[in-house]
Design an enzyme around this catalytic site. Structure first.
Site, PDB file in Angstrom:
ATOM      1  NE  ARG A 168      -4.169  -1.682   0.222  1.00  0.00           N
ATOM      2  CZ  ARG A 168      -4.242  -2.963  -0.141  1.00  0.00           C
ATOM      3  NH1 ARG A 168      -3.198  -3.555  -0.707  1.00  0.00           N
ATOM      4  NH2 ARG A 168      -5.359  -3.642   0.019  1.00  0.00           N
ATOM      5  CB  SER A 245      -8.738  -1.745   4.309  1.00  0.00           C
ATOM      6  OG  SER A 245      -9.063  -3.006   3.800  1.00  0.00           O
ATOM      7  CD  GLU A 341      -5.388   1.420   2.469  1.00  0.00           C
ATOM      8  OE1 GLU A 341      -4.663   1.454   1.474  1.00  0.00           O
ATOM      9  OE2 GLU A 341      -6.617   1.590   2.418  1.00  0.00           O
TER      10      GLU A 341
HETATM   11  N1  EPU Z   1     -11.059 -11.401   9.488  1.00  0.00           N
HETATM   12  C1  EPU Z   1     -11.595 -11.321  10.758  1.00  0.00           C
HETATM   13  N2  EPU Z   1     -12.658 -10.504  10.974  1.00  0.00           N
HETATM   14  C2  EPU Z   1     -13.210  -9.774   9.977  1.00  0.00           C
HETATM   15  C3  EPU Z   1     -12.676  -9.844   8.673  1.00  0.00           C
HETATM   16  C4  EPU Z   1     -11.573 -10.664   8.458  1.00  0.00           C
HETATM   17  O1  EPU Z   1     -11.123 -11.985  11.695  1.00  0.00           O
HETATM   18  O2  EPU Z   1     -14.163  -9.039  10.250  1.00  0.00           O
HETATM   19  C5  EPU Z   1      -9.908 -12.272   9.249  1.00  0.00           C
HETATM   20  C6  EPU Z   1     -10.212 -13.240   8.109  1.00  0.00           C
HETATM   21  O3  EPU Z   1     -10.795 -14.416   8.605  1.00  0.00           O
HETATM   22  C7  EPU Z   1      -8.848 -13.480   7.514  1.00  0.00           C
HETATM   23  C8  EPU Z   1      -8.108 -12.191   7.773  1.00  0.00           C
HETATM   24  O4  EPU Z   1      -8.825 -11.489   8.784  1.00  0.00           O
HETATM   25  O5  EPU Z   1      -8.189 -14.515   8.167  1.00  0.00           O
HETATM   26  C9  EPU Z   1      -7.965 -11.321   6.538  1.00  0.00           C
HETATM   27  O6  EPU Z   1      -9.237 -10.921   6.073  1.00  0.00           O
HETATM   28  P1  EPU Z   1      -9.556 -10.592   4.532  1.00  0.00           P
HETATM   29  O7  EPU Z   1      -9.122 -11.733   3.678  1.00  0.00           O
HETATM   30  O8  EPU Z   1     -10.949 -10.155   4.422  1.00  0.00           O
HETATM   31  O9  EPU Z   1      -8.559  -9.406   4.154  1.00  0.00           O
HETATM   32  P2  EPU Z   1      -8.049  -8.132   4.941  1.00  0.00           P
HETATM   33  O10 EPU Z   1      -6.638  -8.378   5.343  1.00  0.00           O
HETATM   34  O11 EPU Z   1      -8.984  -7.731   6.007  1.00  0.00           O
HETATM   35  C10 EPU Z   1      -7.047  -7.114   2.781  1.00  0.00           C
HETATM   36  C11 EPU Z   1      -7.021  -5.793   2.080  1.00  0.00           C
HETATM   37  C12 EPU Z   1      -8.312  -5.555   1.323  1.00  0.00           C
HETATM   38  C13 EPU Z   1      -8.492  -6.682   0.320  1.00  0.00           C
HETATM   39  C14 EPU Z   1      -8.514  -8.003   1.080  1.00  0.00           C
HETATM   40  C15 EPU Z   1      -8.617  -9.190   0.157  1.00  0.00           C
HETATM   41  C16 EPU Z   1      -5.606  -4.331   3.418  1.00  0.00           C
HETATM   42  C17 EPU Z   1      -5.553  -3.174   4.353  1.00  0.00           C
HETATM   43  N3  EPU Z   1      -6.831  -4.715   3.034  1.00  0.00           N
HETATM   44  O12 EPU Z   1      -8.079  -7.042   3.770  1.00  0.00           O
HETATM   45  O13 EPU Z   1      -8.164  -4.347   0.597  1.00  0.00           O
HETATM   46  O14 EPU Z   1      -9.690  -6.542  -0.417  1.00  0.00           O
HETATM   47  O15 EPU Z   1      -7.290  -8.140   1.839  1.00  0.00           O
HETATM   48  O16 EPU Z   1      -7.385  -9.450  -0.414  1.00  0.00           O
HETATM   49  O17 EPU Z   1      -4.558  -4.838   3.037  1.00  0.00           O
HETATM   50  C18 EPU Z   1      -8.537  -2.007   0.762  1.00  0.00           C
HETATM   51  O18 EPU Z   1      -7.313  -1.868   0.725  1.00  0.00           O
HETATM   52  O19 EPU Z   1      -9.306  -1.020   0.844  1.00  0.00           O
HETATM   53  C19 EPU Z   1      -9.103  -3.342   0.734  1.00  0.00           C
HETATM   54  C20 EPU Z   1     -10.406  -3.566   0.833  1.00  0.00           C
END
Ligand code: EPU
Length: 357
Positions: A168, A245, A341
């Site tokens: 990012r 995010s 972010e």
């Molecule tokens: N999780 C939780 N609680 C929640 C949501 C997720 O415990 O409410 C856990 C999930 O079970 C998983 C982990 O957190 O083990 C990661 O969750 P997720 O795959 O949804 O991805 P994220 O790390 O929360 C990142 C990006 C998103 C992108 C997703 C999918 C960042 C800051 N965010 O989110 O990007 O869509 O991965 O690859 O890196 C954005 O940048 O605006 C964005 C939406």
């Protein structure tokens, strides 16, 4: 007299997907590179603060902005050429990223399917190196064309290496060029390898492929799965204003992550090439009880704890208060500092770069 594409005292609420209220001293709707040159020659433009705005989908407005907001709308997407290994495709800065990805897939040039459906413009995408479902834009970036608005108005090309991409992050963000309007990105060129390979390592994609009984997914199938996953968790800003995010996934030293994981075995940890470990901020937030909870007119989304949503009529102070409460709760419980972010835009004299860094 102002050029006809510039409006004074413009309402920015429709220009940010978090729907925060703010006004710009001047809003310039930029449809061509020539309009940028016109602006540079205009006496009103000289010496005033500038901010380059794409789709406003990764933006927190901290109040009125006294200078020029340049809303990039330059259209155009085209095939530039190919060599033995790759096809080269250009997107003008104002193209919708999502439409551009759809166009590449429909035209038979796969590669960007994991990045389907991300809101915002193609010109803004490299600034924060957008990423999702195991892919980042930096892997496909060939060249960025930008105009030097602070000096000579000349065009400069940046290679992927020049951009010094990170999670990012890029040189454009690190140097604050998006906030100062120094370089205005006008076009982004992508290099898509002809030897396509499916990126299915992301846990949720693998699980969904298994559920559907697919072993060798086609690009369109991956795009469909990513679209479905996004729809399940990420609220549509048109229905529920948000900026994606709200915090980055924090990178911590491996030893710290190991200690945390032994205390909390279900904590998702992602080892990084540099030896650090990325933690899932959404998981940390959910453990503190903030998932689905509101404070003032904002809340953390019930399907994705990392997404801060505007429940209606929120102010910047609502956002700041909730951001602070969540950060304090996560720090108190896990000793981890969350970093916002999205980009924060404030009047330059207040020098706010991000809330509560
Ligand atoms: N999780 C939780 N609680 C929640 C949501 C997720 O415990 O409410 C856990 C999930 O079970 C998983 C982990 O957190 O083990 C990661 O969750 P997720 O795959 O949804 O991805 P994220 O790390 O929360 C990142 C990006 C998103 C992108 C997703 C999918 C960042 C800051 N965010 O989110 O990007 O869509 O991965 O690859 O890196 C954005 O940048 O605006 C964005 C939406």
């Amino acid at each position: 007299m102002l050029p006809d594409f510039v409006s004074p005292q413009a309402d920015l609420a429709p220009y940010n997907t978090l729907a925060l209220p703010a006004r710009a001293g001047f809003l310039a709707r930029i449809h061509s590179v020539e309009q940028l040159a016109t602006l540079m020659r205009h006496p009103e433009f000289a010496g005033r603060p500038r901010f380059v705005l794409g789709g406003g989908s990764n933006l927190i407005l901290a109040g009125d902005f006294p200078g020029f907001v340049l809303n990039m709308r330059i259209p155009g997407k085209r095939w530039l050429g190919e060599d033995a290994d790759c096809v080269y495709l250009a997107a003008a800065a104002g193209e919708s990223w999502s439409d551009f990805v759809d166009w590449t897939l429909a035209s038979g040039w796969p590669g960007l399917e994991n990045l389907v459906g991300i809101p915002g413009t193609a010109g803004a995408a490299p600034i924060q190196n957008i990423g999702a479902y195991g892919a980042e834009i930096s892997e496909f970036l060939h060249r960025i064309v930008a105009l030097d608005m602070a000096r000579d108005g000349k065009t400069r090309a940046f290679t992927a290496r020049d951009c010094a991409f990170d999670y990012r992050d890029s040189i454009f963000k690190r140097e604050g060029w998006h906030l100062s309007g120094r370089y205005v990105i006008t076009e982004v060129v992508f290099r898509l390898p002809k030897a396509w390979r499916a990126r299915a390592a992301y846990g949720e994609i693998g699980a969904e492929l298994a559920r559907r009984g697919i072993q060798n997914p086609a690009p369109a199938e991956l795009a469909q799965i990513v679209t479905a996953l996004r729809a399940q968790k990420l609220p549509d800003p048109r229905a529920l204003p948000n900026a994606g995010s709200f915090f980055q996934n924090p990178k911590v030293p491996a030893r710290f992550a190991a200690a945390l994981q032994s205390a909390h075995p279900s904590l998702p940890c992602y080892p990084q090439p540099d030896g650090s470990v990325k933690l899932a901020a959404a998981w940390l937030i959910e453990q503190t009880g903030w998932k689905g909870r509101n404070l003032g007119a904002v809340g953390m989304h019930e399907q994705q704890a990392l997404v801060l949503v505007n429940r209606g009529g929120a102010s910047y102070h609502d956002v700041l208060n909730l951001s602070r409460a969540v950060r304090e709760a996560v720090f108190a419980r896990f000793g981890v500092s969350l970093i916002p972010e999205p980009v924060t835009l404030a009047a330059p004299s207040r020098a706010v770069v991000a809330p509560e860094k």
